[in-house]
Scaffold this motif. Structure first.
Motif, PDB file in Angstrom:
ATOM      1  N   GLY A  31       0.835  -1.196   0.000  1.00  0.00           N
ATOM      2  CA  GLY A  31       0.000   0.000   0.000  1.00  0.00           C
ATOM      3  C   GLY A  31       0.867   1.241   0.000  1.00  0.00           C
ATOM      4  N   LYS A  32       0.770   2.059   1.027  1.00  0.00           N
ATOM      5  CA  LYS A  32       1.558   3.288   1.109  1.00  0.00           C
ATOM      6  C   LYS A  32       2.872   3.099   1.861  1.00  0.00           C
ATOM      7  N   ASN A  33       3.048   1.932   2.462  1.00  0.00           N
ATOM      8  CA  ASN A  33       4.192   1.733   3.336  1.00  0.00           C
ATOM      9  C   ASN A  33       5.317   0.972   2.637  1.00  0.00           C
ATOM     10  N   PRO A  34       6.568   1.401   2.833  1.00  0.00           N
ATOM     11  CA  PRO A  34       7.692   0.684   2.215  1.00  0.00           C
ATOM     12  C   PRO A  34       7.933  -0.656   2.893  1.00  0.00           C
ATOM     13  N   PRO A 169      -2.007  -7.151  -1.612  1.00  0.00           N
ATOM     14  CA  PRO A 169      -1.615  -6.714  -0.259  1.00  0.00           C
ATOM     15  C   PRO A 169      -1.953  -5.234  -0.057  1.00  0.00           C
ATOM     16  N   ARG A 170      -2.581  -4.926   1.067  1.00  0.00           N
ATOM     17  CA  ARG A 170      -2.898  -3.546   1.421  1.00  0.00           C
ATOM     18  C   ARG A 170      -2.385  -3.263   2.832  1.00  0.00           C
ATOM     19  N   GLU A 171      -2.534  -2.012   3.258  1.00  0.00           N
ATOM     20  CA  GLU A 171      -2.003  -1.634   4.561  1.00  0.00           C
ATOM     21  C   GLU A 171      -2.580  -2.468   5.708  1.00  0.00           C
ATOM     22  N   ALA A 175      -6.401  -8.121   0.503  1.00  0.00           N
ATOM     23  CA  ALA A 175      -7.744  -7.775   0.022  1.00  0.00           C
ATOM     24  C   ALA A 175      -8.011  -8.453  -1.323  1.00  0.00           C
ATOM     25  N   PRO A 176      -9.287  -8.578  -1.739  1.00  0.00           N
ATOM     26  CA  PRO A 176      -9.597  -9.138  -3.057  1.00  0.00           C
ATOM     27  C   PRO A 176      -8.971  -8.299  -4.169  1.00  0.00           C
ATOM     28  N   GLY A 177      -8.373  -8.975  -5.139  1.00  0.00           N
ATOM     29  CA  GLY A 177      -7.739  -8.289  -6.255  1.00  0.00           C
ATOM     30  C   GLY A 177      -8.580  -8.322  -7.506  1.00  0.00           C
ATOM     31  N   CYS A 178      -8.000  -7.853  -8.590  1.00  0.00           N
ATOM     32  CA  CYS A 178      -8.720  -7.772  -9.861  1.00  0.00           C
ATOM     33  C   CYS A 178      -9.227  -9.138 -10.301  1.00  0.00           C
ATOM     34  N   GLY A 179      -8.415 -10.174 -10.090  1.00  0.00           N
ATOM     35  CA  GLY A 179      -8.802 -11.511 -10.540  1.00  0.00           C
ATOM     36  C   GLY A 179     -10.077 -12.021  -9.896  1.00  0.00           C
ATOM     37  N   SER A 180     -10.310 -11.653  -8.641  1.00  0.00           N
ATOM     38  CA  SER A 180     -11.547 -12.060  -7.981  1.00  0.00           C
ATOM     39  C   SER A 180     -12.763 -11.452  -8.676  1.00  0.00           C
TER      40      SER A 180
END
Length: 357
Positions: A31-34, A169-171, A175-180
């Motif tokens: 997400g926004k985190n390294p 992967p999110r912060e 989470a569900p991705g495009c493929g779902s």
């Protein structure tokens, strides 16, 4: 692919390969985190002469926005170094239809912009008669957009997708991705997409190599795409990043900072097996010991060894390093399990140790 086990390298990978094809989500950032150690490792690899291309199945973000985020981590990145699935999807459609063809794009503004840049006519409704439709992903995607994709495909539009990642992967977690969402549309349409721009197809890696050459040519430098043998695909997912490398003939490095875990790697089918394994991107600047078969069965790697006995995978290591926490033990274990699977053994029934890496 049978018998394709881990390789070794006497030199750091950043010196053994010219171009890194880096995944982003779960490898460089979450997400926004390294991701820990990622930016420093990339900078060190660049100082060794390795070029970087950032390849992501994420179709929602402009290249310039991604590049700015990476610069915020202390990296020196230009927008052309970021290859998104929207870039590849638009170019893919342009290869299949004449210039000016009407295309419906369900996705972020970045996808719509790339469709226009590819010389196609962007339309907003099924009633406009699109001859092709692209399904992308962004956090605000709606049911109506997914339904429009299904309606267009049912009416005969050529159906493309930006990627088929089931998760992202999110912060806060996975989470569900495009493929779902693609799978939901497939259920409504009754057929598979004509093409997917994202990994595990290898088009993204091929496109990245070409765009590097194009950027160098634009700077007045004569350049051919870097040979596949000198490129290293790097990712955290076996079923996208690593499979794309194997499909396209690229060596690959899997890191354990995202989706992939030791158990999944040990049980990987041939098409999902990486060339190298590392805890994180620090492995890019390290030599990798080559696993070697043991006369009595199993594999050794560095000071670690692994073998199967009594329906159980055993690992051992000399010295004061506990095998379950040693990366070399995992490498030896993977080769041992892959060899067993290729010999017809039911590896799913083998009791596996836990690895704390």
């Amino acid at each position: 692919m049978t018998g394709a086990y881990l390789k070794g390298s006497d030199r750091p990978l950043s010196q053994a390969y010219r171009l890194a094809l880096l995944d982003l989500d779960g490898v460089v950032y979450r997400g926004k985190n390294p991701v820990e150690h990622a930016a420093d490792s990339i900078a060190q690899a660049e100082s060794s002469g390795m070029a970087m291309e950032y390849t992501t199945n994420n179709s929602s973000r402009f290249q310039s926005v991604v590049a700015e985020q990476l610069r915020g981590f202390g990296l020196n990145v230009e927008p052309w170094q970021v290859i998104t699935s929207s870039v590849v999807a638009a170019r893919m459609v342009a290869h299949h239809v004449p210039a000016g063809t009407k295309v419906l794009a369900a996705g972020a503004p970045h996808l719509r912009e790339e469709v226009a840049k590819a010389g196609l006519t962007l339309v907003d409704s099924v009633e406009d008669g699109p001859e092709a439709v692209i399904q992308g992903w962004y956090p605000e995607i709606t049911w109506n957009e997914l339904a429009a994709v299904a309606y267009a495909a049912q009416r005969g539009a050529r159906f493309f997708v930006t990627n088929r990642d089931l998760t992202i992967p999110r912060e806060l977690g996975i989470a569900p991705g495009c493929g779902s969402l693609v799978n939901a549309v497939i259920e409504a349409v009754g057929r598979q997409p004509l093409g997917s721009a994202g990994k595990p197809e290898s088009a993204m890696y091929d496109e990245a190599r070409q765009l590097v050459a194009d950027a160098q040519s634009a700077q007045g430098k004569a350049a051919e795409p870097v040979a596949k043998e000198q490129c290293l695909a790097i990712g955290d997912r076996l079923d996208t990043d690593i499979e794309a490398g194997n499909r396209g003939g690229y060596d690959s490095l899997v890191v354990l900072t995202g989706v992939a875990d030791p158990r999944g790697i040990m049980l990987a089918e041939p098409i999902l097996r990486p060339t190298y394994i590392a805890k994180d991107l620090r492995g890019l600047n390290e030599a990798h010991p080559a696993p070697a078969p043991l006369p009595e069965g199993g594999y050794a790697c560095g000071r670690a060894s692994a073998w199967i006995d009594g329906g159980e995978l055993h690992v051992a290591s000399q010295g004061d390093v506990e095998a379950p926490s040693a990366l070399d033990a995992l490498r030896a274990a993977c080769c041992t399990m892959w060899q067993a699977a290729d010999r017809g053994i039911d590896t799913g029934a083998i009791v596996l140790p836990d690895f704390d890496i």
